[in-house]
Design a protein around this motif. Structure first.
Motif, PDB file in Angstrom:
ATOM      1  N   MET A   1       0.840  -1.192   0.000  1.00 38.77           N
ATOM      2  CA  MET A   1       0.000   0.000   0.000  1.00 38.77           C
ATOM      3  C   MET A   1       0.879   1.248   0.000  1.00 38.77           C
ATOM      4  SD  MET A   1      -2.891   1.133   2.720  1.00 38.77           S
ATOM      5  CE  MET A   1      -3.498   2.779   2.666  1.00 38.77           C
ATOM      6  N   LYS A   2       0.440   2.253  -0.687  1.00 43.41           N
ATOM      7  CA  LYS A   2       1.178   3.515  -0.717  1.00 43.41           C
ATOM      8  C   LYS A   2       1.008   4.233   0.605  1.00 43.41           C
ATOM      9  CE  LYS A   2       1.163   4.106  -5.581  1.00 43.41           C
ATOM     10  NZ  LYS A   2       1.713   4.966  -6.541  1.00 43.41           N
ATOM     11  N   GLU A   3       1.917   5.171   0.863  1.00 43.14           N
ATOM     12  CA  GLU A   3       1.844   5.948   2.088  1.00 43.14           C
ATOM     13  C   GLU A   3       0.645   6.892   2.055  1.00 43.14           C
ATOM     14  OE1 GLU A   3       5.412   7.866   3.362  1.00 43.14           O
ATOM     15  OE2 GLU A   3       6.649   6.261   2.547  1.00 43.14           O
ATOM     16  N   PHE A   4       0.136   7.194   3.225  1.00 49.51           N
ATOM     17  CA  PHE A   4      -0.958   8.152   3.340  1.00 49.51           C
ATOM     18  C   PHE A   4      -0.446   9.564   3.087  1.00 49.51           C
ATOM     19  CE2 PHE A   4      -2.970   5.082   6.542  1.00 49.51           C
ATOM     20  CZ  PHE A   4      -3.795   4.520   5.575  1.00 49.51           C
ATOM     21  N   LEU A   5      -1.330  10.411   2.558  1.00 47.66           N
ATOM     22  CA  LEU A   5      -1.001  11.820   2.388  1.00 47.66           C
ATOM     23  C   LEU A   5      -0.804  12.470   3.745  1.00 47.66           C
ATOM     24  CD1 LEU A   5      -3.603  12.764  -0.369  1.00 47.66           C
ATOM     25  CD2 LEU A   5      -1.140  12.461  -0.663  1.00 47.66           C
ATOM     26  N   GLN A   6      -0.008  13.536   3.778  1.00 44.45           N
ATOM     27  CA  GLN A   6       0.274  14.272   5.003  1.00 44.45           C
ATOM     28  C   GLN A   6      -0.026  15.746   4.777  1.00 44.45           C
ATOM     29  OE1 GLN A   6       1.198  12.677   7.836  1.00 44.45           O
ATOM     30  NE2 GLN A   6       0.991  10.792   6.663  1.00 44.45           N
ATOM     31  N   GLU A   7      -0.196  16.489   5.869  1.00 44.67           N
ATOM     32  CA  GLU A   7      -0.421  17.924   5.776  1.00 44.67           C
ATOM     33  C   GLU A   7       0.712  18.567   4.986  1.00 44.67           C
ATOM     34  OE1 GLU A   7      -1.044  19.555   9.680  1.00 44.67           O
ATOM     35  OE2 GLU A   7      -2.707  18.197  10.081  1.00 44.67           O
ATOM     36  N   GLY A   8       0.353  19.465   4.072  1.00 41.39           N
ATOM     37  CA  GLY A   8       1.333  20.139   3.245  1.00 41.39           C
ATOM     38  C   GLY A   8       1.530  19.512   1.874  1.00 41.39           C
ATOM     39  N   ASP A   9       1.070  18.278   1.692  1.00 45.98           N
ATOM     40  CA  ASP A   9       1.154  17.662   0.370  1.00 45.98           C
ATOM     41  C   ASP A   9       0.231  18.406  -0.593  1.00 45.98           C
ATOM     42  OD1 ASP A   9       2.968  15.699   1.117  1.00 45.98           O
ATOM     43  OD2 ASP A   9       1.438  14.152   1.409  1.00 45.98           O
ATOM     44  N   VAL A  10       0.648  18.530  -1.842  1.00 43.82           N
ATOM     45  CA  VAL A  10      -0.175  19.125  -2.889  1.00 43.82           C
ATOM     46  C   VAL A  10      -0.589  17.997  -3.823  1.00 43.82           C
ATOM     47  CG1 VAL A  10      -0.263  20.786  -4.791  1.00 43.82           C
ATOM     48  CG2 VAL A  10       1.063  21.314  -2.727  1.00 43.82           C
ATOM     49  N   ILE A  11      -1.895  17.926  -4.106  1.00 43.92           N
ATOM     50  CA  ILE A  11      -2.429  16.874  -4.971  1.00 43.92           C
ATOM     51  C   ILE A  11      -3.259  17.513  -6.077  1.00 43.92           C
ATOM     52  CG2 ILE A  11      -2.447  15.068  -3.212  1.00 43.92           C
ATOM     53  CD1 ILE A  11      -5.458  15.671  -2.823  1.00 43.92           C
ATOM     54  N   GLU A  12      -3.497  16.754  -7.129  1.00 44.99           N
ATOM     55  CA  GLU A  12      -4.375  17.232  -8.191  1.00 44.99           C
ATOM     56  C   GLU A  12      -5.587  16.313  -8.257  1.00 44.99           C
ATOM     57  OE1 GLU A  12      -4.436  19.263 -12.477  1.00 44.99           O
ATOM     58  OE2 GLU A  12      -2.551  18.434 -11.756  1.00 44.99           O
ATOM     59  N   LEU A  13      -6.776  16.908  -8.121  1.00 48.11           N
ATOM     60  CA  LEU A  13      -8.021  16.159  -8.196  1.00 48.11           C
ATOM     61  C   LEU A  13      -8.622  16.347  -9.587  1.00 48.11           C
ATOM     62  CD1 LEU A  13      -9.556  16.934  -4.684  1.00 48.11           C
ATOM     63  CD2 LEU A  13      -8.280  14.913  -5.423  1.00 48.11           C
ATOM     64  N   THR A  14      -9.031  15.233 -10.202  1.00 46.11           N
ATOM     65  CA  THR A  14      -9.539  15.231 -11.568  1.00 46.11           C
ATOM     66  C   THR A  14     -10.935  14.620 -11.621  1.00 46.11           C
ATOM     67  OG1 THR A  14      -8.669  13.036 -12.076  1.00 46.11           O
ATOM     68  CG2 THR A  14      -7.160  14.899 -12.383  1.00 46.11           C
ATOM     69  N   ALA A  15     -11.466  14.498 -12.815  1.00 44.90           N
ATOM     70  CA  ALA A  15     -12.800  13.929 -13.022  1.00 44.90           C
ATOM     71  C   ALA A  15     -12.899  12.487 -12.521  1.00 44.90           C
ATOM     72  CB  ALA A  15     -13.170  13.989 -14.504  1.00 44.90           C
ATOM     73  N   ASN A  16     -11.785  11.814 -12.363  1.00 45.78           N
ATOM     74  CA  ASN A  16     -11.779  10.416 -11.894  1.00 45.78           C
ATOM     75  C   ASN A  16     -11.953  10.292 -10.391  1.00 45.78           C
ATOM     76  OD1 ASN A  16     -11.261   9.510 -14.511  1.00 45.78           O
ATOM     77  ND2 ASN A  16      -9.069   9.799 -14.240  1.00 45.78           N
TER      78      ASN A  16
END
Length: 122
Positions: A1-16
């Protein structure tokens, strides 16, 4: 499993992606047509909700949301909840990376890291 996101991470949310967001009742309840007051609901980021797509900064993470159902041994564990704010500050959304929830994004990788800076107001 991948690591969980943490405060300060920048992500891109898309139609998926599917998230929890405050959206007009008009778009989520059949008996609320014409009602544009906001309600918290899970939505797919496409169609009427494509305006929620974009880059988001993770502002909070926590293990929460678990509970029990109606039958014996009907328990649902807490999940890793991610709350994030769009880079322009207009929208806040949340989703889970683990557990059993309707808005799940298990496979997401940060694209950058943000820092918080305090400034004395004059």
């Amino acid at each position: 499993m991948k690591e969980f996101l943490q405060e300060g991470d920048v992500i891109e949310l898309t139609a998926n992606h599917r998230v929890y967001a405050e959206v007009p009742c008009h778009f989520v309840y059949a008996n609320k047509k014409g009602d544009f007051s906001l309600t918290q609901h899970d939505v797919q980021l496409s169609g009427d909700f494509d305006y929620l797509q974009g880059k988001y900064i993770v502002t909070k993470t926590e293990m929460t949301g678990g509970g029990t159902g109606h039958g014996a041994n009907d328990a649902f564990p807490d999940g890793h909840k991610v709350t994030c704010k769009r880079e322009d500050g207009k929208y806040t959304v949340s989703f889970y990376q683990s557990g059993c929830f309707t808005a799940m994004i298990k496979d997401i990788t940060p694209i950058a890291e943000a820092t918080l800076q305090w400034k004395i107001a004059e």
